[in-house]
Design an enzyme around this catalytic site. Structure first.
Site, PDB file in Angstrom:
ATOM      1  CB  SER A 190     -28.819  21.916  26.188  1.00 56.49           C
ATOM      2  OG  SER A 190     -27.672  22.259  25.810  1.00 56.49           O
ATOM      3  N   GLY A 223     -20.390  10.107  18.831  1.00 53.94           N
ATOM      4  CA  GLY A 223     -18.687   9.736  18.741  1.00 53.94           C
ATOM      5  C   GLY A 223     -18.602   8.350  18.496  1.00 53.94           C
ATOM      6  CD  GLN A 383       3.446  39.484  22.604  1.00 55.72           C
ATOM      7  OE1 GLN A 383       2.854  40.569  22.128  1.00 55.72           O
ATOM      8  NE2 GLN A 383       3.674  38.338  22.051  1.00 55.72           N
ATOM      9  CD  GLU A 474     -18.936  14.495  28.633  1.00 57.09           C
ATOM     10  OE1 GLU A 474     -19.800  14.721  29.713  1.00 57.09           O
ATOM     11  OE2 GLU A 474     -18.593  13.550  28.031  1.00 57.09           O
TER      12      GLU A 474
HETATM   13  C1  LIG Z   1     -18.014  17.206  17.764  1.00 57.54           C
HETATM   14  C2  LIG Z   1     -19.255  16.791  18.840  1.00 57.54           C
HETATM   15  C3  LIG Z   1     -19.154  15.541  19.367  1.00 57.54           C
HETATM   16  C4  LIG Z   1     -20.314  15.258  20.081  1.00 57.54           C
HETATM   17  N1  LIG Z   1     -20.283  13.703  20.577  1.00 57.54           N
HETATM   18  C5  LIG Z   1     -21.472  13.349  21.425  1.00 57.54           C
HETATM   19  C6  LIG Z   1     -21.611  11.970  21.630  1.00 57.54           C
HETATM   20  O1  LIG Z   1     -20.762  11.273  21.663  1.00 57.54           O
HETATM   21  N2  LIG Z   1     -22.561  11.794  22.340  1.00 57.54           N
HETATM   22  C7  LIG Z   1     -23.834  12.648  22.479  1.00 57.54           C
HETATM   23  O2  LIG Z   1     -24.686  12.188  23.053  1.00 57.54           O
HETATM   24  N3  LIG Z   1     -23.667  13.951  22.066  1.00 57.54           N
HETATM   25  C8  LIG Z   1     -22.444  14.333  21.591  1.00 57.54           C
HETATM   26  N4  LIG Z   1     -22.515  15.616  21.010  1.00 57.54           N
HETATM   27  C9  LIG Z   1     -23.504  16.499  21.281  1.00 57.54           C
HETATM   28  C10 LIG Z   1     -23.187  17.485  22.182  1.00 57.54           C
HETATM   29  O3  LIG Z   1     -23.475  16.877  23.663  1.00 57.54           O
HETATM   30  C11 LIG Z   1     -24.458  18.561  22.090  1.00 57.54           C
HETATM   31  O4  LIG Z   1     -24.179  19.348  20.899  1.00 57.54           O
HETATM   32  C12 LIG Z   1     -24.574  19.510  23.520  1.00 57.54           C
HETATM   33  O5  LIG Z   1     -25.084  18.710  24.447  1.00 57.54           O
HETATM   34  C13 LIG Z   1     -25.175  20.577  23.106  1.00 57.54           C
HETATM   35  O6  LIG Z   1     -26.676  20.344  22.588  1.00 57.54           O
HETATM   36  P1  LIG Z   1     -27.058  21.254  21.110  1.00 57.54           P
HETATM   37  O7  LIG Z   1     -25.990  21.054  20.289  1.00 57.54           O
HETATM   38  O8  LIG Z   1     -28.594  20.574  20.899  1.00 57.54           O
HETATM   39  O9  LIG Z   1     -27.292  22.759  21.777  1.00 57.54           O
HETATM   40  P2  LIG Z   1     -28.354  23.506  22.178  1.00 57.54           P
HETATM   41  O10 LIG Z   1     -28.855  22.949  23.387  1.00 57.54           O
HETATM   42  O11 LIG Z   1     -29.530  23.495  21.017  1.00 57.54           O
HETATM   43  O12 LIG Z   1     -27.759  24.911  22.614  1.00 57.54           O
HETATM   44  C14 LIG Z   1     -27.373  25.770  21.481  1.00 57.54           C
HETATM   45  C15 LIG Z   1     -27.523  27.242  22.092  1.00 57.54           C
HETATM   46  O13 LIG Z   1     -28.611  27.759  22.797  1.00 57.54           O
HETATM   47  C16 LIG Z   1     -28.250  27.830  24.279  1.00 57.54           C
HETATM   48  N5  LIG Z   1     -29.054  27.530  25.266  1.00 57.54           N
HETATM   49  C17 LIG Z   1     -29.717  25.986  25.301  1.00 57.54           C
HETATM   50  N6  LIG Z   1     -30.434  25.967  26.320  1.00 57.54           N
HETATM   51  C18 LIG Z   1     -30.332  27.178  27.048  1.00 57.54           C
HETATM   52  C19 LIG Z   1     -30.890  27.629  28.094  1.00 57.54           C
HETATM   53  N7  LIG Z   1     -31.636  26.833  29.139  1.00 57.54           N
HETATM   54  N8  LIG Z   1     -30.541  28.885  28.557  1.00 57.54           N
HETATM   55  C20 LIG Z   1     -29.578  29.535  27.926  1.00 57.54           C
HETATM   56  N9  LIG Z   1     -28.981  29.351  26.837  1.00 57.54           N
HETATM   57  C21 LIG Z   1     -29.498  27.824  26.188  1.00 57.54           C
HETATM   58  C22 LIG Z   1     -26.824  27.224  24.330  1.00 57.54           C
HETATM   59  O14 LIG Z   1     -26.080  28.087  25.024  1.00 57.54           O
HETATM   60  C23 LIG Z   1     -26.224  27.207  23.003  1.00 57.54           C
HETATM   61  O15 LIG Z   1     -25.428  28.335  22.913  1.00 57.54           O
HETATM   62  C24 LIG Z   1     -21.176  16.150  20.262  1.00 57.54           C
HETATM   63  C25 LIG Z   1     -21.462  17.233  19.568  1.00 57.54           C
HETATM   64  C26 LIG Z   1     -20.382  17.576  18.847  1.00 57.54           C
HETATM   65  C27 LIG Z   1     -20.424  18.976  18.040  1.00 57.54           C
END
Ligand SMILES: Cc1cc2nc3c(=O)[nH]c(=O)nc-3n(C[C@H](O)[C@H](O)[C@H](O)COP(=O)(O)OP(=O)(O)OC[C@H]3O[C@@H](n4cnc5c(N)ncnc54)[C@H](O)[C@@H]3O)c2cc1C
Length: 691
Positions: A190, A223, A383, A474
């Site tokens: 994120s 991806g 339901q 996204e």
């Molecule tokens: C199947 C799949 C395909 C993907 N494809 C791509 C791709 O093609 N290209 C690419 O670049 N990325 C890709 N991603 C990555 C995806 O975009 C990231 O997983 C996403 O942006 C979330 O980041 P993170 O997984 O690091 O979660 P984190 O940011 O670590 O979040 C983990 C948890 O912490 C919470 N959290 C984080 N920050 C805060 C905050 N400020 N306040 C409150 N809660 C917070 C979130 O709500 C979440 O529940 C893909 C991921 C998956 C699983």
């Protein structure tokens, strides 16, 4: 399970069930067939009222819903119907699914001649319609298409300049250049500004050197990377040697670069690049996600996507935007198309799930009055409570996402700052709200179909697993909702500083002036049906709640920030802020639904849409009854009337539920679940099991 009420059985449990059944049955229950013109079983009555809904023409409603997108979606559906070799089987290995998904995409582009990339540029709403239809075939296909055209392709055309379009457009369009969008790293998802991959300019060779400085900076989840990608748009910190303070290097912030990752001819991974597979996932296994590490990989200076910032031959940086933050915002602002597509496709998934669950609930009969046929499970109030507000929400989201797509298309033409900001917030909010709603609803639909909902062939498992990640990629939904809250607070502050509110949020101007005055003790007691079904009452109630949440959170933030600082105060109020964002998005959804009802040209169709819209609105108002009661916005008698009417509307919508799902216009070939077939569902199901 057997009928627990055989005649003569007088165990206490059975007697209790009989009594309960007597409470919910009514001897004069009208048959829904008299309402919707279909030979269905009699509906159980709700209270003493009758289920009177005007006849609805499925064709009219479908036409109004899908409009000009119908033709292209039918082309997608027809193509896949004509190619059984491209259908995703119920059981498939990860490796086979990835290959099949690539074949599906290639066939769509090269054999069916549907070229989504052109529409990304020329007519985004058609692009989103294709993507929704592709997701109906297999969600992996919809996402694989999104990676290729919206993420990889979109980054090249939106962040690059003419030279990039000239060089890459055709290869992306015809799939000679399958590509990736490499933003996320192992340690940063994120928080994109925290990325650690570097792109250091080398003025001697006129190249950028791309490097992964530590394990945490490995690009993760990318991806198309594990198997098919030939290129990647890689997000990295741009480092300029000798341009920093005291002659050191300068960090210009995150920029995007095109990096070839596999040889165009041999497909072997290029030197300096390490690619590993992220492995089997809990869903979306048709998409090959991989991890990328760069060992001082050299790329030409031209590979910087230089729309918002450029580096000259002598290593000087130029940009029309004054700061790293502004450039970062502009860069991310160009990528909202992916979010728009996810919101839109999520509604597509919800339509499939609701169609299966409603059709099956109409077909399935369990229990019934003594010596009478069993009744359809959709005649049970419980339901209806599970599925009818969900059906109404699906309609609401359909119109809201059409509106979002229109706003997005306008913004792509005008590029006006205000439009960019509005679409950014609207897409963040709708994506977060809708995908969270769909994710929860998929479980409800599975459960509503009992044991048969658990058979993989009936789709809920794959839909749920494939769609689940829509909540995270996204932009994580919790993070996105905060962006909505930030924007609302900005508007609130501007309002009190005498500024104007942007178009989308203009309702807040009125609401802050009027809704926040003391609730009117008179209207708080009005409980007549015509008042509760008045769109003005409904919208006022939604907007009152949003305005109240906005005002109270602004006060709380100010109070806490003195002691906790900005970050601490935000965190102290975080749940409040998320509720505010959701409430605002619901206000937008309802406003757009009301507009769509009012603009519907056909009287009967308008009438049925109004019914569905009322259910959507009153179900939400009832859901937040606690807040309305606490503020005396709604008196106890009115709260009771709202609850009663909501249940009655659910009952009425049940009377046209078949027509409402038929109007989603999803062929059996797309819904595929035997239990959700438009006819002969049991026969399809037994046939699948080999009978
Ligand atoms: C199947 C799949 C395909 C993907 N494809 C791509 C791709 O093609 N290209 C690419 O670049 N990325 C890709 N991603 C990555 C995806 O975009 C990231 O997983 C996403 O942006 C979330 O980041 P993170 O997984 O690091 O979660 P984190 O940011 O670590 O979040 C983990 C948890 O912490 C919470 N959290 C984080 N920050 C805060 C905050 N400020 N306040 C409150 N809660 C917070 C979130 O709500 C979440 O529940 C893909 C991921 C998956 C699983």
């Amino acid at each position: 399970m057997d009928d627990p009420t055989p005649d003569g059985d007088s165990s206490p449990a059975v007697r209790r069930i009989r009594q309960l059944l007597l409470h919910i049955r009514h001897p004069s229950a009208p048959s829904p067939s008299s309402v919707a013109g279909e030979g269905q079983l009699a509906a159980l009555p709700c209270g003493s009222r009758e289920n009177k809904v005007a006849a609805v023409s499925v064709a009219e409603l479908a036409q109004y819903m899908r409009g000009r997108h119908r033709e292209i979606q039918e082309r997608v559906f027809e193509f896949f119907r004509s190619r059984p070799d491209l259908q995703t089987p119920v059981e498939i290995s990860t490796a086979d699914h990835r290959e099949l998904c690539m074949r599906q995409l290639t066939a769509l582009v090269r054999d069916a001649g549907i070229r989504p990339f052109r529409y990304v540029l020329e007519d985004p709403s058609l692009y989103f319609a294709i993507s929704e239809a592709a997701g109906g075939i297999d969600i992996s296909l919809g996402i694989k298409m999104g990676v290729q055209y919206s993420l990889w392709g979109g980054s090249v055309i939106n962040l690059g300049t003419k030279k990039h379009r000239d060089k890459y457009f055709d290869g992306i369009d015809n799939l000679d250049y399958p590509g990736c969008f490499a933003m996320t790293e192992l340690h940063h998802g994120s928080n994109v500004q925290g990325l650690q991959t570097t792109a250091t300019f080398d003025p001697v060779t006129d190249e950028f050197v791309i490097n992964t400085p530590n394990d945490g900076a490995i690009k993760w989840w990318i991806g198309n990377a594990a198997v098919h990608g030939k290129f990647a748009t890689v997000f990295a910190k741009l480092i300029l040697p000798l341009q920093g303070m005291g002659g050191g290097s300068a960090d210009m912030g995150v920029h995007a670069f095109i990096i070839p990752i596999r040889d165009l001819e041999t497909h072997s991974v290029l030197p300096g690049i390490e690619i590993n597979d992220c492995g089997h996932k809990i869903g979306l296994n048709g998409v090959d996600n991989g991890a990328l590490r760069f060992h001082s990989v050299r790329i030409p200076r031209d590979n910087l996507l230089n729309r918002f910032g450029d580096v000259s031959r002598d290593g000087k940086y130029t940009s029309s935007l004054p700061s790293i933050n502004k450039r970062f915002a502009a860069t991310l602002g160009e990528l909202v198309g992916g979010r728009v597509g996810l919101a839109y496709s999520s509604v597509g998934v919800l339509k499939i799930a609701v169609t299966i669950a409603v059709r099956y609930s109409l077909l399935r009969q369990q229990f019934g009055p003594p010596k009478k046929p069993e009744v359809s499970i959709l005649d049970y109030q419980s339901q209806q409570h599970k599925l009818m507000p969900m059906l109404a929400s699906t309609y609401a989201f359909h119109f809201a996402t059409l509106y979002l797509v229109d706003k997005y298309s306008e913004m792509k033409k005008s590029h006006e700052d205000e439009a960019v900001s509005d679409v950014h917030t609207l897409s963040a909010g709708l994506k977060a709200y809708i995908t969270s709603y769909t994710a929860k609803s998929l479980s409800t639909c599975r459960e509503a179909c009992g044991g048969h909902g658990y058979a993989a062939v009936n789709r809920f498992g794959t839909l749920r697993n494939d769609h689940d990640i829509f909540q995270t990629f996204e932009g994580d939904n919790t993070v996105l909702l905060q962006q909505v809250a930030i924007d609302l607070l900005k508007q609130y502050k501007e309002k009190f500083q005498g500024g104007t509110l942007t178009a989308t949020w203009s309702y807040l101007r009125e609401s802050m002036a009027s809704y926040l005055s003391q609730p009117n003790p008179l209207t708080a007691r009005w409980e007549r049906e015509d008042h509760l079904r008045d769109p003005k009452f409904q919208l006022d109630a939604f907007r009152y709640r949003t305005s109240r949440l906005l005002q109270t959170v602004a006060v709380r933030l100010q109070k806490h920030s003195t002691r906790l600082g900005g970050f601490g105060a935000w965190n102290r109020c975080l749940n409040h802020l998320l509720t505010l964002a959701e409430s605002h998005i619901e206000s937008i959804i309802l406003a757009k639904f009301i507009n769509s009802v009012q603009s519907c040209p056909d009287k009967n169709t308008r009438h049925v849409l109004k019914l569905v819209c009322d259910l959507y609105a009153l179900d939400r108002i009832w859901h937040y009854n606690g807040t309305y009661r606490n503020d005396d916005y709604v008196a106890p008698n009115k709260a009771k009337a709202i609850h009663k009417l909501t249940e009655y509307l659910s009952f009425q919508v049940r009377g046209v539920a078949r027509e409402l799902v038929d109007a989603f216009d999803l062929p059996d070939y797309v819904t595929r679940a035997p239990i959700g077939m438009s006819s002969e569902a049991y026969a399809h199901y037994t046939q699948y099991a080999g009978f």
